[in-house]
Design a protein around this motif. Structure first.
Motif, PDB file in Angstrom:
ATOM      1  N   PHE A  90      37.241  32.417  41.473  1.00  0.00           N
ATOM      2  CA  PHE A  90      38.404  31.575  41.162  1.00  0.00           C
ATOM      3  C   PHE A  90      38.835  31.748  39.706  1.00  0.00           C
ATOM      4  O   PHE A  90      40.027  31.946  39.418  1.00  0.00           O
ATOM      5  CB  PHE A  90      38.069  30.112  41.446  1.00  0.00           C
ATOM      6  CG  PHE A  90      39.113  29.143  40.970  1.00  0.00           C
ATOM      7  CD1 PHE A  90      40.285  28.951  41.687  1.00  0.00           C
ATOM      8  CD2 PHE A  90      38.930  28.435  39.794  1.00  0.00           C
ATOM      9  CE1 PHE A  90      41.248  28.060  41.246  1.00  0.00           C
ATOM     10  CE2 PHE A  90      39.895  27.550  39.345  1.00  0.00           C
ATOM     11  CZ  PHE A  90      41.064  27.360  40.069  1.00  0.00           C
ATOM     12  N   PHE A  91      37.872  31.681  38.779  1.00  0.00           N
ATOM     13  CA  PHE A  91      38.210  31.825  37.369  1.00  0.00           C
ATOM     14  C   PHE A  91      38.669  33.242  37.045  1.00  0.00           C
ATOM     15  O   PHE A  91      39.437  33.460  36.103  1.00  0.00           O
ATOM     16  CB  PHE A  91      37.017  31.450  36.494  1.00  0.00           C
ATOM     17  CG  PHE A  91      36.813  29.966  36.378  1.00  0.00           C
ATOM     18  CD1 PHE A  91      37.688  29.183  35.652  1.00  0.00           C
ATOM     19  CD2 PHE A  91      35.747  29.358  37.001  1.00  0.00           C
ATOM     20  CE1 PHE A  91      37.505  27.811  35.547  1.00  0.00           C
ATOM     21  CE2 PHE A  91      35.554  27.991  36.908  1.00  0.00           C
ATOM     22  CZ  PHE A  91      36.432  27.204  36.183  1.00  0.00           C
ATOM     23  N   CYS A  92      38.221  34.191  37.850  1.00  0.00           N
ATOM     24  CA  CYS A  92      38.636  35.578  37.611  1.00  0.00           C
ATOM     25  C   CYS A  92      40.115  35.768  37.958  1.00  0.00           C
ATOM     26  O   CYS A  92      40.883  36.313  37.178  1.00  0.00           O
ATOM     27  CB  CYS A  92      37.768  36.523  38.432  1.00  0.00           C
ATOM     28  SG  CYS A  92      38.247  38.258  38.320  1.00  0.00           S
ATOM     29  N   ILE A  93      40.538  35.312  39.137  1.00  0.00           N
ATOM     30  CA  ILE A  93      41.914  35.528  39.566  1.00  0.00           C
ATOM     31  C   ILE A  93      42.888  34.630  38.820  1.00  0.00           C
ATOM     32  O   ILE A  93      44.099  34.878  38.822  1.00  0.00           O
ATOM     33  CB  ILE A  93      42.055  35.310  41.089  1.00  0.00           C
ATOM     34  CG1 ILE A  93      41.701  33.863  41.460  1.00  0.00           C
ATOM     35  CG2 ILE A  93      41.194  36.292  41.851  1.00  0.00           C
ATOM     36  CD1 ILE A  93      41.890  33.552  42.936  1.00  0.00           C
ATOM     37  N   SER A 146      35.155  34.078  33.835  1.00  0.00           N
ATOM     38  CA  SER A 146      34.242  33.832  34.956  1.00  0.00           C
ATOM     39  C   SER A 146      32.916  34.554  34.801  1.00  0.00           C
ATOM     40  O   SER A 146      32.083  34.499  35.689  1.00  0.00           O
ATOM     41  CB  SER A 146      34.901  34.276  36.262  1.00  0.00           C
ATOM     42  OG  SER A 146      35.113  35.685  36.245  1.00  0.00           O
ATOM     43  N   ILE A 147      32.747  35.250  33.677  1.00  0.00           N
ATOM     44  CA  ILE A 147      31.520  36.048  33.500  1.00  0.00           C
ATOM     45  C   ILE A 147      30.257  35.186  33.538  1.00  0.00           C
ATOM     46  O   ILE A 147      29.276  35.562  34.193  1.00  0.00           O
ATOM     47  CB  ILE A 147      31.606  36.868  32.202  1.00  0.00           C
ATOM     48  CG1 ILE A 147      32.703  37.937  32.324  1.00  0.00           C
ATOM     49  CG2 ILE A 147      30.272  37.516  31.884  1.00  0.00           C
ATOM     50  CD1 ILE A 147      32.880  38.796  31.096  1.00  0.00           C
ATOM     51  N   ASN A 155      36.396  41.379  35.820  1.00  0.00           N
ATOM     52  CA  ASN A 155      36.437  40.909  34.436  1.00  0.00           C
ATOM     53  C   ASN A 155      36.154  42.038  33.458  1.00  0.00           C
ATOM     54  O   ASN A 155      36.833  42.184  32.426  1.00  0.00           O
ATOM     55  CB  ASN A 155      35.432  39.774  34.236  1.00  0.00           C
ATOM     56  CG  ASN A 155      36.004  38.418  34.597  1.00  0.00           C
ATOM     57  OD1 ASN A 155      36.550  37.714  33.762  1.00  0.00           O
ATOM     58  ND2 ASN A 155      35.892  38.073  35.869  1.00  0.00           N
ATOM     59  N   LEU A 156      35.154  42.843  33.771  1.00  0.00           N
ATOM     60  CA  LEU A 156      34.824  43.962  32.886  1.00  0.00           C
ATOM     61  C   LEU A 156      35.963  44.967  32.839  1.00  0.00           C
ATOM     62  O   LEU A 156      36.265  45.561  31.779  1.00  0.00           O
ATOM     63  CB  LEU A 156      33.526  44.618  33.354  1.00  0.00           C
ATOM     64  CG  LEU A 156      32.255  43.762  33.227  1.00  0.00           C
ATOM     65  CD1 LEU A 156      31.048  44.499  33.801  1.00  0.00           C
ATOM     66  CD2 LEU A 156      31.996  43.387  31.773  1.00  0.00           C
ATOM     67  N   LEU A 157      36.602  45.187  33.994  1.00  0.00           N
ATOM     68  CA  LEU A 157      37.727  46.117  34.035  1.00  0.00           C
ATOM     69  C   LEU A 157      38.878  45.613  33.154  1.00  0.00           C
ATOM     70  O   LEU A 157      39.507  46.389  32.406  1.00  0.00           O
ATOM     71  CB  LEU A 157      38.199  46.300  35.472  1.00  0.00           C
ATOM     72  CG  LEU A 157      39.380  47.256  35.689  1.00  0.00           C
ATOM     73  CD1 LEU A 157      39.019  48.658  35.203  1.00  0.00           C
ATOM     74  CD2 LEU A 157      39.784  47.287  37.156  1.00  0.00           C
TER      75      LEU A 157
END
Length: 233
Positions: free
Chosen positions: A165-168, A173-174, A218-220
């Motif tokens: 959720f935090f990623c999108i 979100s890590i 996230n890393l990307l």
């Protein structure tokens, strides 16, 4: 009560009170003196064999190879109900060497136990003086083994969903992803060893996959941002 004996002089059958056992008496017929036989001692109680006490105790073996027991058949049934044992597990009695698949053993045990009340599977001492709770009894491979505990699949799934959720939404979100991955890895290894119940394995796997995808995204994004800054510089 009287003692029956035979006079050695005239072969007459005589009866003497039991308080004269082991003492000398005189035959009233031939006056021969003889010794009254002693009473036979009552048969002593035979101590129960330790093997007899273990006759209804069993070991359980999980697919990973860990063995637990000995415990009563009622405890084996309780482990099955709790999801700690499944159709891939095996059972044997303490006196047997061959393992029986759990479904076959349960069917045979149900036949033997029909008509009598099943013993309650409580935390009572067994023949070895230890608790009958799963994993808190002597193991075949070691003196004691840790008890298979409930997994954290629900928590791992929640962390995985939060990381996605935090990623999108563009938020960080890590931390959620890393926490889900570390906990999931630990629980999956415990399930493989038989230290953790497998009833939440599916939730654990889903949470790990969600966290892994979120972490990669996230890393990307971070890599793309760094590359953009470098190019603009």
């Amino acid at each position: 009560m009287s003692i029956e004996s035979v006079c050695p002089g005239c072969s007459s059958t005589l009866r003497v009170a039991d308080e004269y056992a082991g003492l000398e008496a005189q035959c009233p017929i031939c006056s021969a003196v003889y010794k009254v036989p002693k009473l036979d001692p009552p048969p002593s109680a035979v101590a129960p064999s330790p093997l007899a006490a273990q006759a209804d105790l069993y070991y359980a073996k999980v697919p990973a190879g860990s063995q637990y027991g000995p415990v009563s058949a009622a405890v084996i049934e309780q482990w099955k109900t709790q999801g700690r044992l499944n159709a891939d597990c095996h059972v044997r009695s303490v006196q047997a060497t061959e393992w029986t698949p759990l479904p076959i053993w349960l069917e045979a045990w149900a036949g033997r136990a029909s008509g009598r009340e099943a013993a309650a599977a409580t935390d009572t001492p067994n023949a070895f003086g230890t608790s009958s709770t799963f994993g808190r009894v002597p193991s075949v491979e070691a003196s004691m083994t840790s008890s298979p505990r409930a997994g954290r699949g629900v928590l791992i799934l929640i962390l995985g969903m939060l990381s996605w959720f935090f990623c999108i939404t563009g938020l960080g979100s890590i931390p959620f992803a890393i926490a889900a991955l570390l906990m999931g890895r630990s629980d999956l290894q415990g399930i493989t060893r038989g230290d953790i119940s497998s009833d939440q394995r599916a939730s654990t796997l889903i949470g790990v996959w969600l966290a892994g995808i979120a972490l990669l995204l996230n890393l990307l994004v971070i890599v793309v941002l760094i590359a953009t800054l470098v190019i603009r510089a």
